[in-house]
Design a protein around this motif. Structure first.
Motif, PDB file in Angstrom:
ATOM      1  N   ILE A 169       0.821  -1.206   0.000  1.00 33.21           N
ATOM      2  CA  ILE A 169       0.000   0.000   0.000  1.00 33.21           C
ATOM      3  C   ILE A 169       0.857   1.259   0.000  1.00 33.21           C
ATOM      4  O   ILE A 169       0.568   2.223  -0.695  1.00 33.21           O
ATOM      5  CB  ILE A 169      -1.031   0.002   1.163  1.00 33.21           C
ATOM      6  N   PHE A 170       1.951   1.255   0.763  1.00 35.12           N
ATOM      7  CA  PHE A 170       2.823   2.430   0.811  1.00 35.12           C
ATOM      8  C   PHE A 170       3.468   2.665  -0.549  1.00 35.12           C
ATOM      9  O   PHE A 170       3.491   3.790  -1.053  1.00 35.12           O
ATOM     10  CB  PHE A 170       3.883   2.275   1.907  1.00 35.12           C
ATOM     11  N   ARG A 171       3.976   1.613  -1.160  1.00 35.56           N
ATOM     12  CA  ARG A 171       4.579   1.734  -2.497  1.00 35.56           C
ATOM     13  C   ARG A 171       3.527   2.146  -3.521  1.00 35.56           C
ATOM     14  O   ARG A 171       3.810   2.934  -4.417  1.00 35.56           O
ATOM     15  CB  ARG A 171       5.229   0.417  -2.903  1.00 35.56           C
ATOM     16  N   SER A 172       2.333   1.620  -3.391  1.00 33.51           N
ATOM     17  CA  SER A 172       1.246   1.985  -4.300  1.00 33.51           C
ATOM     18  C   SER A 172       0.916   3.472  -4.191  1.00 33.51           C
ATOM     19  O   SER A 172       0.742   4.151  -5.203  1.00 33.51           O
ATOM     20  CB  SER A 172      -0.020   1.174  -3.998  1.00 33.51           C
ATOM     21  N   LEU A 173       0.837   3.963  -2.955  1.00 34.20           N
ATOM     22  CA  LEU A 173       0.530   5.376  -2.743  1.00 34.20           C
ATOM     23  C   LEU A 173       1.630   6.277  -3.296  1.00 34.20           C
ATOM     24  O   LEU A 173       1.346   7.289  -3.945  1.00 34.20           O
ATOM     25  CB  LEU A 173       0.307   5.657  -1.260  1.00 34.20           C
ATOM     26  N   LEU A 174       2.882   5.911  -3.046  1.00 34.93           N
ATOM     27  CA  LEU A 174       4.004   6.706  -3.568  1.00 34.93           C
ATOM     28  C   LEU A 174       4.015   6.734  -5.090  1.00 34.93           C
ATOM     29  O   LEU A 174       4.181   7.796  -5.703  1.00 34.93           O
ATOM     30  CB  LEU A 174       5.331   6.140  -3.058  1.00 34.93           C
ATOM     31  N   LEU A 175       3.848   5.594  -5.697  1.00 33.10           N
ATOM     32  CA  LEU A 175       3.822   5.484  -7.151  1.00 33.10           C
ATOM     33  C   LEU A 175       2.656   6.284  -7.723  1.00 33.10           C
ATOM     34  O   LEU A 175       2.819   7.033  -8.695  1.00 33.10           O
ATOM     35  CB  LEU A 175       3.700   4.009  -7.531  1.00 33.10           C
ATOM     36  N   ALA A 176       1.485   6.161  -7.111  1.00 27.98           N
ATOM     37  CA  ALA A 176       0.304   6.888  -7.578  1.00 27.98           C
ATOM     38  C   ALA A 176       0.497   8.395  -7.457  1.00 27.98           C
ATOM     39  O   ALA A 176       0.153   9.145  -8.366  1.00 27.98           O
ATOM     40  CB  ALA A 176      -0.936   6.445  -6.797  1.00 27.98           C
ATOM     41  N   LEU A 177       1.081   8.833  -6.355  1.00 27.17           N
ATOM     42  CA  LEU A 177       1.301  10.266  -6.156  1.00 27.17           C
ATOM     43  C   LEU A 177       2.297  10.823  -7.172  1.00 27.17           C
ATOM     44  O   LEU A 177       2.068  11.889  -7.759  1.00 27.17           O
ATOM     45  CB  LEU A 177       1.787  10.533  -4.726  1.00 27.17           C
ATOM     46  N   ALA A 178       3.391  10.122  -7.400  1.00 28.15           N
ATOM     47  CA  ALA A 178       4.382  10.571  -8.387  1.00 28.15           C
ATOM     48  C   ALA A 178       3.769  10.635  -9.783  1.00 28.15           C
ATOM     49  O   ALA A 178       3.958  11.622 -10.510  1.00 28.15           O
ATOM     50  CB  ALA A 178       5.591   9.640  -8.380  1.00 28.15           C
ATOM     51  N   PRO A 191      -1.972  -0.121  -7.415  1.00 22.43           N
ATOM     52  CA  PRO A 191      -1.449   1.235  -7.641  1.00 22.43           C
ATOM     53  C   PRO A 191      -2.218   1.997  -8.719  1.00 22.43           C
ATOM     54  O   PRO A 191      -2.422   3.205  -8.585  1.00 22.43           O
ATOM     55  CB  PRO A 191       0.003   1.027  -8.063  1.00 22.43           C
ATOM     56  N   VAL A 192      -2.690   1.311  -9.758  1.00 20.91           N
ATOM     57  CA  VAL A 192      -3.391   2.034 -10.831  1.00 20.91           C
ATOM     58  C   VAL A 192      -4.809   2.404 -10.402  1.00 20.91           C
ATOM     59  O   VAL A 192      -5.318   3.453 -10.815  1.00 20.91           O
ATOM     60  CB  VAL A 192      -3.356   1.275 -12.179  1.00 20.91           C
ATOM     61  N   ILE A 193      -5.423   1.594  -9.566  1.00 22.13           N
ATOM     62  CA  ILE A 193      -6.746   1.959  -9.036  1.00 22.13           C
ATOM     63  C   ILE A 193      -6.610   3.190  -8.143  1.00 22.13           C
ATOM     64  O   ILE A 193      -7.418   4.120  -8.230  1.00 22.13           O
ATOM     65  CB  ILE A 193      -7.387   0.775  -8.276  1.00 22.13           C
ATOM     66  N   ILE A 194      -5.581   3.218  -7.298  1.00 22.47           N
ATOM     67  CA  ILE A 194      -5.343   4.378  -6.436  1.00 22.47           C
ATOM     68  C   ILE A 194      -5.088   5.620  -7.284  1.00 22.47           C
ATOM     69  O   ILE A 194      -5.668   6.688  -7.033  1.00 22.47           O
ATOM     70  CB  ILE A 194      -4.174   4.119  -5.459  1.00 22.47           C
ATOM     71  N   LEU A 195      -4.232   5.505  -8.292  1.00 16.36           N
ATOM     72  CA  LEU A 195      -3.937   6.642  -9.173  1.00 16.36           C
ATOM     73  C   LEU A 195      -5.192   7.109  -9.900  1.00 16.36           C
ATOM     74  O   LEU A 195      -5.467   8.304  -9.967  1.00 16.36           O
ATOM     75  CB  LEU A 195      -2.841   6.274 -10.175  1.00 16.36           C
TER      76      LEU A 195
END
Length: 183
Positions: free
Chosen positions: A33-42, A158-162
């Motif tokens: 989840i943390f990596r997903s959030l970071l990737l989505a934010l970037a 990550p793509v759903i979060i983005l």
């Protein structure tokens, strides 16, 4: 909601029923989840910058009311409440669209034509699916970024979060725009 049902029905029929694929093969697998959030934010920062650039250039040639899109027109018409639209746009649409476009469409194109053509063609289908002629360029960029992230992570999280972050920001901008125009 009809679009959600049809989209999930297509995925279920063609991928799950006919191909006997598992949902995990469509990208529904864990990812940090943390990596997903970071990737989505970037990625969101890049998408935001490319959207601003597109709007600045396009507004010189296309009337702004054509650039606003159908979601704003639906909201301003009063045909649907924001209380119903917000969860659909921010939560339901990203999940359903990512299962369909990245898990199903991109995966099929990738398998037949490789990563580059998979990203390009699935992004084009994604852009055309939204029925917004003037939004095709930014939707192509968003679709390509989503497919690229899915390719690198092999997870839809990550793509759903983005996708949800992007849609949520868009809804926030629309609500601010509505408040300003209504006074």
């Amino acid at each position: 909601l009809l679009q959600v049902g049809v989209t999930l029905g297509l995925v279920w029929f063609f991928a799950i029923k006919l191909r006997r694929a598992r949902w995990s093969e469509l990208g529904l697998r864990p990812y940090g989840i943390f990596r997903s959030l970071l990737l989505a934010l970037a990625a969101f920062i890049f998408i935001f910058a490319s959207n601003i650039t597109y709007r600045l250039i396009a507004s010189r040639f296309i009337p702004m009311e054509d650039l606003q899109g159908r979601v704003l027109k639906v909201i301003l018409s009063g045909r649907v409440s924001l209380a119903l639209l917000i969860p659909i746009v921010i939560f339901i649409a990203p999940v359903v669209e990512e299962i369909f476009f990245r898990g199903f469409v991109y995966s099929a194109f990738r398998k037949k034509m490789g990563v580059f053509w998979g990203i390009l063609l699935s992004s084009l289908v994604f852009a055309l699916f939204h029925f917004e002629p003037y939004q095709i360029p930014p939707l192509l960029v968003i679709g390509a970024i989503l497919a690229f992230i899915y390719e690198k992570t092999r997870s839809l999280l990550p793509v759903i979060i983005l996708h949800g972050l992007n849609n949520g920001f868009y809804m926030l901008v629309l609500m601010v725009f509505m408040k300003v125009t209504r006074g």
